[in-house]
Write a protein that holds these residues in place. Structure first.
Motif, PDB file in Angstrom:
ATOM      1  N   ASN A  50      11.251 -32.732 -24.963  1.00  0.00           N
ATOM      2  CA  ASN A  50      10.569 -31.396 -24.230  1.00  0.00           C
ATOM      3  C   ASN A  50      11.757 -30.438 -23.770  1.00  0.00           C
ATOM      4  O   ASN A  50      12.777 -30.986 -23.105  1.00  0.00           O
ATOM      5  N   HIS A  51      11.626 -29.248 -23.803  1.00  0.00           N
ATOM      6  CA  HIS A  51      12.542 -28.102 -23.267  1.00  0.00           C
ATOM      7  C   HIS A  51      12.500 -28.405 -21.702  1.00  0.00           C
ATOM      8  O   HIS A  51      11.448 -28.305 -21.201  1.00  0.00           O
ATOM      9  N   LEU A  52      13.686 -28.325 -21.265  1.00  0.00           N
ATOM     10  CA  LEU A  52      13.906 -28.272 -19.826  1.00  0.00           C
ATOM     11  C   LEU A  52      14.300 -26.762 -19.433  1.00  0.00           C
ATOM     12  O   LEU A  52      14.072 -26.670 -18.022  1.00  0.00           O
ATOM     13  N   ALA A  53      14.623 -26.005 -20.037  1.00  0.00           N
ATOM     14  CA  ALA A  53      14.744 -24.751 -19.718  1.00  0.00           C
ATOM     15  C   ALA A  53      14.568 -23.486 -20.651  1.00  0.00           C
ATOM     16  O   ALA A  53      13.653 -23.844 -21.790  1.00  0.00           O
ATOM     17  N   GLY A  54      15.248 -22.591 -20.997  1.00  0.00           N
ATOM     18  CA  GLY A  54      15.281 -21.523 -21.901  1.00  0.00           C
ATOM     19  C   GLY A  54      16.590 -21.084 -22.737  1.00  0.00           C
ATOM     20  O   GLY A  54      17.648 -21.469 -21.918  1.00  0.00           O
ATOM     21  N   VAL A  55      16.662 -20.002 -23.593  1.00  0.00           N
ATOM     22  CA  VAL A  55      17.864 -19.518 -24.110  1.00  0.00           C
ATOM     23  C   VAL A  55      17.698 -18.033 -24.181  1.00  0.00           C
ATOM     24  O   VAL A  55      16.606 -17.484 -24.339  1.00  0.00           O
ATOM     25  N   MET A  56      18.845 -17.448 -23.779  1.00  0.00           N
ATOM     26  CA  MET A  56      18.801 -16.032 -24.159  1.00  0.00           C
ATOM     27  C   MET A  56      19.758 -15.928 -25.352  1.00  0.00           C
ATOM     28  O   MET A  56      20.760 -16.405 -25.330  1.00  0.00           O
ATOM     29  N   ARG A  57      19.304 -14.924 -26.153  1.00  0.00           N
ATOM     30  CA  ARG A  57      20.219 -14.517 -27.380  1.00  0.00           C
ATOM     31  C   ARG A  57      20.875 -13.040 -27.268  1.00  0.00           C
ATOM     32  O   ARG A  57      19.773 -12.010 -26.920  1.00  0.00           O
ATOM     33  N   PHE A  58      22.081 -13.065 -27.517  1.00  0.00           N
ATOM     34  CA  PHE A  58      22.613 -11.846 -27.433  1.00  0.00           C
ATOM     35  C   PHE A  58      23.233 -11.487 -28.813  1.00  0.00           C
ATOM     36  O   PHE A  58      23.755 -12.396 -29.466  1.00  0.00           O
ATOM     37  N   LYS A  59      23.050 -10.426 -29.496  1.00  0.00           N
ATOM     38  CA  LYS A  59      23.370 -10.050 -30.898  1.00  0.00           C
ATOM     39  C   LYS A  59      24.261  -8.780 -30.755  1.00  0.00           C
ATOM     40  O   LYS A  59      23.896  -7.730 -30.028  1.00  0.00           O
ATOM     41  N   LEU A 125      19.758 -21.396 -20.416  1.00  0.00           N
ATOM     42  CA  LEU A 125      19.538 -21.156 -19.086  1.00  0.00           C
ATOM     43  C   LEU A 125      18.634 -21.848 -18.331  1.00  0.00           C
ATOM     44  O   LEU A 125      17.493 -22.142 -18.925  1.00  0.00           O
ATOM     45  N   PRO A 126      18.694 -22.161 -17.059  1.00  0.00           N
ATOM     46  CA  PRO A 126      17.626 -22.698 -16.113  1.00  0.00           C
ATOM     47  C   PRO A 126      16.622 -21.625 -16.239  1.00  0.00           C
ATOM     48  O   PRO A 126      16.939 -20.353 -16.306  1.00  0.00           O
ATOM     49  N   LEU A 127      15.396 -22.106 -16.065  1.00  0.00           N
ATOM     50  CA  LEU A 127      14.196 -21.060 -15.588  1.00  0.00           C
ATOM     51  C   LEU A 127      14.182 -20.318 -14.349  1.00  0.00           C
ATOM     52  O   LEU A 127      15.022 -20.527 -13.269  1.00  0.00           O
ATOM     53  N   THR A 152      15.869  -6.747 -14.827  1.00  0.00           N
ATOM     54  CA  THR A 152      15.124  -7.990 -14.589  1.00  0.00           C
ATOM     55  C   THR A 152      14.651  -8.867 -15.870  1.00  0.00           C
ATOM     56  O   THR A 152      14.187  -8.237 -16.902  1.00  0.00           O
ATOM     57  N   ASN A 153      15.251 -10.097 -16.071  1.00  0.00           N
ATOM     58  CA  ASN A 153      15.249 -10.759 -17.398  1.00  0.00           C
ATOM     59  C   ASN A 153      14.612 -12.087 -16.645  1.00  0.00           C
ATOM     60  O   ASN A 153      15.128 -12.713 -15.855  1.00  0.00           O
ATOM     61  N   THR A 154      13.386 -12.632 -17.418  1.00  0.00           N
ATOM     62  CA  THR A 154      12.905 -13.798 -16.976  1.00  0.00           C
ATOM     63  C   THR A 154      13.047 -14.862 -18.161  1.00  0.00           C
ATOM     64  O   THR A 154      12.561 -14.666 -19.206  1.00  0.00           O
ATOM     65  N   ILE A 155      13.493 -15.963 -17.745  1.00  0.00           N
ATOM     66  CA  ILE A 155      13.582 -17.117 -18.714  1.00  0.00           C
ATOM     67  C   ILE A 155      12.555 -18.063 -18.442  1.00  0.00           C
ATOM     68  O   ILE A 155      12.343 -18.680 -17.282  1.00  0.00           O
TER      69      ILE A 155
END
Length: 168
Positions: A50-59, A125-127, A152-155
């Motif tokens: 199970n995922h513990l966190a999330g991810v941001m993608r930069f293009k 990234l952590p939530l 404001t960005n929410t993970i």
């Protein structure tokens, strides 16, 4: 029980999983790697991750040759040791307040681009909700591009937050 990606600093104490989120990742040529933090346990003979966190993608489009580093700084602690409650159905790690600028920065190192390229970079990234960010692309120690601002960005858990494409 297992934590992915591997880090010798991960540990379990009672019902608490201590997860180390690195301050830097060495990607080599694998720019598409998310390094997403996951926790796995044996459920009826099968390992369930199970995922513990999330991810941001930069293009980024039109990145100059020679670029080999991406630096992200947010307004909360995003690297170091985080605690996840293993009594929860889905344990998570959450961003924390910090006065240390070092704990608020993650660096992605990769093989230097050999030609002008379009790239996507993924940062685990952590939530939590982040209110400011600073982004930099570097060639060696030379800053090629930077952007700092408030947004404001929410993970969320098991999410991929797609940041707007940057055309250099």
């Amino acid at each position: 029980k297992a934590v992915n990606p591997y880090n010798s600093g991960h540990s379990i104490s009672g019902d608490v999983l201590n997860v180390v989120m690195p301050s830097s990742y060495d990607l080599g040529t694998e720019l598409s790697s998310t390094n997403a933090a996951m926790y796995g346990e044996n459920v009826n003979g099968n390992i369930r991750f199970n995922h513990l966190a999330g991810v941001m993608r930069f293009k980024f489009n039109n990145v100059p040759a020679g670029v080999n580093k991406f630096v992200l700084t947010l307004d909360k602690k995003i690297n170091g040791t985080f605690a996840a409650d293993l009594t929860e159905d889905y344990p998570v790690i959450e961003a924390e307040e910090s006065s240390s600028d070092e704990e608020k920065t993650i660096t992605l190192n990769f093989d230097a681009l050999t030609e002008v390229s379009n790239i996507s970079l993924y940062v685990p990234l952590p939530l939590g909700t982040y209110n400011s960010l600073s982004l930099s692309l570097l060639a060696g120690d030379e800053e090629v591009w930077t952007k700092t601002g408030t947004a404001t960005n929410t993970i969320n858990r098991k999410s991929l937050l797609l940041m707007p494409t940057v055309n250099l």
